[in-house]
Design a protein around this motif. Structure first.
Motif, PDB file in Angstrom:
ATOM      1  N   VAL A  42       0.909  -1.166  -0.092  1.00 60.23           N
ATOM      2  CA  VAL A  42       0.063   0.043   0.095  1.00 60.23           C
ATOM      3  C   VAL A  42       0.789   1.219  -0.159  1.00 60.23           C
ATOM      4  CG1 VAL A  42      -1.611   1.296   1.444  1.00 60.23           C
ATOM      5  CG2 VAL A  42      -2.036  -1.033   1.265  1.00 60.23           C
ATOM      6  N   THR A  45       2.422   1.728  -3.571  1.00 62.33           N
ATOM      7  CA  THR A  45       1.449   2.292  -4.404  1.00 62.33           C
ATOM      8  C   THR A  45       1.282   3.777  -4.179  1.00 62.33           C
ATOM      9  OG1 THR A  45       0.331  -0.107  -4.148  1.00 62.33           O
ATOM     10  CG2 THR A  45      -0.630   1.540  -5.277  1.00 62.33           C
ATOM     11  N   TYR A  46       1.058   4.022  -3.022  1.00 56.92           N
ATOM     12  CA  TYR A  46       0.628   5.328  -2.637  1.00 56.92           C
ATOM     13  C   TYR A  46       1.674   6.564  -3.016  1.00 56.92           C
ATOM     14  CZ  TYR A  46      -0.394   9.445   0.041  1.00 56.92           C
ATOM     15  OH  TYR A  46      -0.773  10.585   0.498  1.00 56.92           O
ATOM     16  N   PHE A  49       2.201   6.632  -6.875  1.00 63.04           N
ATOM     17  CA  PHE A  49       0.925   7.484  -7.323  1.00 63.04           C
ATOM     18  C   PHE A  49       0.894   9.197  -7.047  1.00 63.04           C
ATOM     19  CE2 PHE A  49      -2.112   3.611  -7.576  1.00 63.04           C
ATOM     20  CZ  PHE A  49      -1.990   3.651  -9.091  1.00 63.04           C
ATOM     21  N   THR A  50       1.502   9.376  -5.702  1.00 65.61           N
ATOM     22  CA  THR A  50       1.592  10.806  -5.321  1.00 65.61           C
ATOM     23  C   THR A  50       2.868  11.486  -5.102  1.00 65.61           C
ATOM     24  OG1 THR A  50       1.471  10.017  -3.067  1.00 65.61           O
ATOM     25  CG2 THR A  50      -0.619  10.124  -4.049  1.00 65.61           C
ATOM     26  N   GLY A  51       3.781  10.416  -5.111  1.00 62.83           N
ATOM     27  CA  GLY A  51       5.162  10.979  -4.466  1.00 62.83           C
ATOM     28  C   GLY A  51       5.893  11.660  -5.981  1.00 62.83           C
ATOM     29  N   GLU A  52       7.425  12.155  -5.420  1.00 57.25           N
ATOM     30  CA  GLU A  52       7.997  12.531  -6.692  1.00 57.25           C
ATOM     31  C   GLU A  52       8.271  11.511  -7.774  1.00 57.25           C
ATOM     32  OE1 GLU A  52      11.999  15.700  -7.056  1.00 57.25           O
ATOM     33  OE2 GLU A  52      11.505  14.165  -5.125  1.00 57.25           O
ATOM     34  N   GLN A  53       8.173  11.891  -9.076  1.00 56.68           N
ATOM     35  CA  GLN A  53       8.494  10.749 -10.196  1.00 56.68           C
ATOM     36  C   GLN A  53       9.787  10.842 -10.337  1.00 56.68           C
ATOM     37  OE1 GLN A  53       5.663   8.667 -11.315  1.00 56.68           O
ATOM     38  NE2 GLN A  53       4.687   9.520  -9.675  1.00 56.68           N
ATOM     39  N   ILE A  54      10.646  10.353  -9.450  1.00 53.56           N
ATOM     40  CA  ILE A  54      11.939   9.970  -9.887  1.00 53.56           C
ATOM     41  C   ILE A  54      12.239   8.682  -9.283  1.00 53.56           C
ATOM     42  CG2 ILE A  54      14.405  10.825  -9.239  1.00 53.56           C
ATOM     43  CD1 ILE A  54      13.652  13.608  -9.681  1.00 53.56           C
ATOM     44  N   ALA A  55      12.612   7.797  -9.976  1.00 53.77           N
ATOM     45  CA  ALA A  55      12.814   6.341  -9.551  1.00 53.77           C
ATOM     46  C   ALA A  55      13.417   6.286  -8.299  1.00 53.77           C
ATOM     47  CB  ALA A  55      13.243   5.625 -10.624  1.00 53.77           C
ATOM     48  N   ARG A  57      14.043   8.358  -5.897  1.00 55.41           N
ATOM     49  CA  ARG A  57      13.549   8.816  -4.778  1.00 55.41           C
ATOM     50  C   ARG A  57      12.255   8.498  -4.363  1.00 55.41           C
ATOM     51  NH1 ARG A  57      17.237  13.278  -4.638  1.00 55.41           N
ATOM     52  NH2 ARG A  57      16.291  14.446  -3.027  1.00 55.41           N
ATOM     53  N   LEU A 137       5.138   5.568 -11.196  1.00 59.34           N
ATOM     54  CA  LEU A 137       3.815   5.567 -11.526  1.00 59.34           C
ATOM     55  C   LEU A 137       3.529   4.170 -12.124  1.00 59.34           C
ATOM     56  CD1 LEU A 137       1.080   7.214 -11.621  1.00 59.34           C
ATOM     57  CD2 LEU A 137       1.796   7.782 -13.816  1.00 59.34           C
ATOM     58  N   TRP A 141       1.075   1.083 -10.618  1.00 57.27           N
ATOM     59  CA  TRP A 141      -0.043   0.563 -11.742  1.00 57.27           C
ATOM     60  C   TRP A 141       0.102  -0.915 -11.700  1.00 57.27           C
ATOM     61  CZ3 TRP A 141      -4.898   1.853 -12.043  1.00 57.27           C
ATOM     62  CH2 TRP A 141      -5.054   3.414 -12.190  1.00 57.27           C
TER      63      TRP A 141
ATOM     64  N   LEU B  15      -6.904   3.814  -2.983  1.00 60.69           N
ATOM     65  CA  LEU B  15      -5.498   3.800  -3.662  1.00 60.69           C
ATOM     66  C   LEU B  15      -5.984   4.028  -5.092  1.00 60.69           C
ATOM     67  CD1 LEU B  15      -2.991   1.123  -2.367  1.00 60.69           C
ATOM     68  CD2 LEU B  15      -2.679   3.740  -2.470  1.00 60.69           C
ATOM     69  N   GLN B  25       4.278  16.710  -8.854  1.00 56.68           N
ATOM     70  CA  GLN B  25       5.210  17.497  -8.170  1.00 56.68           C
ATOM     71  C   GLN B  25       5.459  18.949  -8.821  1.00 56.68           C
ATOM     72  OE1 GLN B  25       7.177  17.051  -4.978  1.00 56.68           O
ATOM     73  NE2 GLN B  25       5.112  15.333  -4.527  1.00 56.68           N
TER      74      GLN B  25
END
Ligand code: SF4
Ligand code: SF4
Ligand SMILES: [Cu+2]
Lengths: 501, 133
Positions: A42, A45-46, A49-55, A57, A137, A141, B15, B25
């Motif tokens: 969880v 996944t969370y 979806f919501t965090g910074e899109q840098i692998a 980090r 992301l 998924w 989710l 961001q």
């Protein structure tokens, strides 16, 4: 060897280990692993979806591609199929089972490993095409898709077809748990012969607690309340188990047996592979073992510079720069066509060179007999690759988690994130381990193949039967050495985009 | 037990909903008065030590001096340690040379932040490929 050869005499039961054994045997003992893994899924996944899109980090990518992959192979080599034991995807499934009631059986045509092999192929290909390792992301998924798939399948079908026939992760775990040092077995084979209920496979749905006559005066070792217990979900029969294939280590059989006769026995890691025909002589199951070794090569090949040269040549030859198509061709050839061709070819050659005319070996039998020999070299390749990512990146989860907490207003561990935490060793140091893993796997495979050749063809003819496999393993080893001696590049195939410009 | 399963399912639904509104961001809106530019190198990037050159100008294309340039390189692959570099002051024509080490071949994401002496700042992001050999 008789069917009842005990694992060890006296058998060593991992579930007799203090505390942990008792906890695991409890009715909801599996939750001990499942809840933490579910929460981890969880969280991943969370953040995906919501965090910074840098692998590097994001928890999704670090958790899935560094830690999960590394720890899975480590657990398989050191203990057993611990991931399936703690599999979080089965949690919502249990609910689906209740909602669904009794459904259809899984189609007979699909009750084999072909779907799982196709699933493995699809995942490895998608992983490369979408640069999944670079995308939190997409990784998120993927986790959601897993939950959804296992849930829906449980809704539709009565048995649990997902683990046994579809789940690519499960197929990987099943294949390499064949060299794990733990296996389900029975303490005393005689008890099973006189056992009436065979609860280990049937489960028990008693209206009242099961108490056996012999236990009336004492406290029964295993008590079933009126809810009953489940039998083996993948339809394995404890006293006859010779292989870890299809065993999810769920321990349902342990809980079900009213005689407390089922053990999680300690065995030699080579035991199962050395025994004749512990797996059915089917194309699908055995091809899984062969194909995975090749998939290990292809998956690692995707990370080294020569793959770009190959894709470029292919693109020029075909006049297309559709990356998905080029990768599809490379992956199809490398992880399905080539293993099929080479392993069936080797079996055919072995029969041709060493077979007797009076009593010819079936091609399928030879193929199946030698398939287990692909397991050690395959495991070595996977461990060398996933171990690499794990060793050089294990500690990066600390700053990433710390950063995640800070992003969500939790300053418990201070506000200074130490991003410089990296691995437990560097790439050069791990190279030695990689060499040991590859050569160790290779020699184990060679010894197994040699042994199988003697068993199938007799000492005199064994050399000839062994020859094609020896060459095949040498080729695999050289391919692995070539790949692992290249500098790994952490990148996608984006370079192709500019190919024709 | 059933509670637990319900909870599990609920979390999953939440989710999936969360996925529908992913918060990309946000990058800080660039200050039009600060023009941060990475001057391209003439050779492909390779693993090892490098010097990254940035130019900093205002809207009238006059060089800005005395600023602080901070560079953070993240690899586009999980499990890699980020690399940092910085330069302070700059030359008369507003150039900043940041010593920087590419520690591994592959895709890098460079986040560059310029902080002016008066406290204003801007940030830009670049994606680069670094060759291992
Ligand atoms: S393992 Fe237990 S339940 Fe299964 S047959 Fe043996 S005694 Fe019966
Ligand atoms: S119930 Fe079946 S899958 Fe579960 S541990 Fe026992 S043998 Fe393995
Ligand atoms: Cu890799």
């Amino acid at each position: 060897m008789s069917r009842h050869t005990p694992l060890y005499q006296p058998p060593l039961d991992a579930l007799r280990a203090p505390l942990i054994g008792r906890l695991l045997k409890r009715r909801h003992g599996r939750l001990l692993l499942q809840i933490p893994l579910f929460l981890a899924a969880v969280l991943l996944t969370y953040d995906g979806f919501t965090g910074e899109q840098i692998a590097s980090r994001n928890l999704a990518t670090v958790g899935a591609w560094v830690h999960y992959r590394g720890l899975v192979i480590l657990a398989l080599l050191l203990a057993g199929n611990l991931f399936c034991m703690g599999c979080p995807f089965t949690l919502p499934r249990t609910l689906a089972k209740r909602l669904a009631g009794s459904g259809k059986r899984f189609p007979r045509l699909l009750r084999n490993k072909w779907l799982a092999i196709g699933g493995l192929f699809l995942i490895f290909w998608l992983y490369e095409v979408t640069d999944m390792w670079a995308s939190p992301l997409l990784t998120a998924w993927l986790i959601v898709a897993y939950f959804a798939a296992s849930f829906v399948l449980e809704l539709i079908f009565t048995e649990s077809p997902f683990c046994k026939y579809i789940c690519p992760l499960g197929a990987f775990n099943f294949a390499y748990s064949t060299l794990s040092p733990l296996q389900i077995g029975v303490r005393n084979a005689k008890t099973c012969q006189t056992c009436v209920g065979k609860e280990c496979i049937n489960g028990s749905y008693s209206a009242q607690p099961v108490i056996l006559p012999a236990q009336i005066s004492e406290r029964p070792p295993i008590q079933h309340d009126r809810r009953g217990v489940l039998g083996c979900g993948t339809l394995l029969y404890a006293p006859q188990i010779k292989s870890n294939m299809d065993c999810t280590f769920c321990l349902d059989c342990v809980r079900a047996c009213p005689h407390d006769n089922v053990i999680l026995g300690v065995r030699s890691p080579a035991r199962e592979l050395r025994q004749p025909h512990t797996l059915p002589k089917r194309w699908d199951v055995n091809f899984l073992l062969v194909a995975l070794a090749f998939m290990g090569i292809v998956n690692a090949f995707g990370m080294v510079p020569p793959v770009y040269a190959l894709l470029r040549d292919l693109a020029l030859a075909l006049g297309t720069n559709a990356e998905w198509l080029l990768l599809l061709i490379v992956f199809f050839v490398g992880s399905l066509a080539l293993p099929a061709l080479l392993s069936i070819g080797a079996a055919w050659l072995a029969n041709l060179l060493a077979g007797k005319q009076q009593r010819p070996h079936l091609l399928r039998h030879t193929f199946a007999a030698f398939a287990p020999a692909f397991v050690p070299i395959g495991a070595g390749i996977w461990a060398a690759h996933y171990g690499f990512h794990f060793i050089i990146g294990a500690l990066t989860i600390i700053p990433v988690l710390h950063n995640f907490l800070l992003d969500h207003g939790i300053g418990l561990f201070g506000t200074q994130v130490n991003w410089q935490l990296g691995g437990v060793a560097n790439a050069e140091q791990f190279a030695i381990v990689q060499v040991i893993l590859l050569i160790g796997g290779y020699f184990a495979s060679m010894m197994l193949a040699r042994r199988i050749a003697v068993r199938e063809y007799g000492v005199a003819r064994s050399q000839l039967a062994f020859l094609p496999y020896a060459l095949l393993f040498l080729a695999l080893l050289l391919a692995a050495f070539f790949i692992f001696s290249q500098p790994m590049e952490m990148r996608g195939t984006a370079e192709l985009d500019g190919l024709f410009h | 037990m059933t509670h637990l399963l319900r909870a599990a399912l609920l979390i999953l639904c939440a989710l999936i909903l969360a996925s529908c509104r992913q918060s990309a961001q946000p990058m800080p809106t660039p200050d039009p008065d600060i023009q941060l530019e990475w001057l391209p190198a003439d050779k492909p990037f390779r693993v090892g030590l490098d010097a990254l050159i940035f130019s900093l100008k205002n809207a009238r294309s006059e060089p800005i001096r005395g600023a602080l340039i901070e560079v953070r390189g993240d690899m586009n692959h999980a499990g890699m340690v980020p690399v940092n570099g910085m330069a302070e002051g700059g030359t008369d024509d507003g150039r900043y040379v940041v010593p920087f080490e590419w520690t591994m071949g592959g895709d890098w994401i460079l986040t560059v932040r310029a902080t002016l002496p008066d406290g204003r700042s801007t940030q830009r992001r670049y994606e680069v490929q670094v060759r291992a050999q």
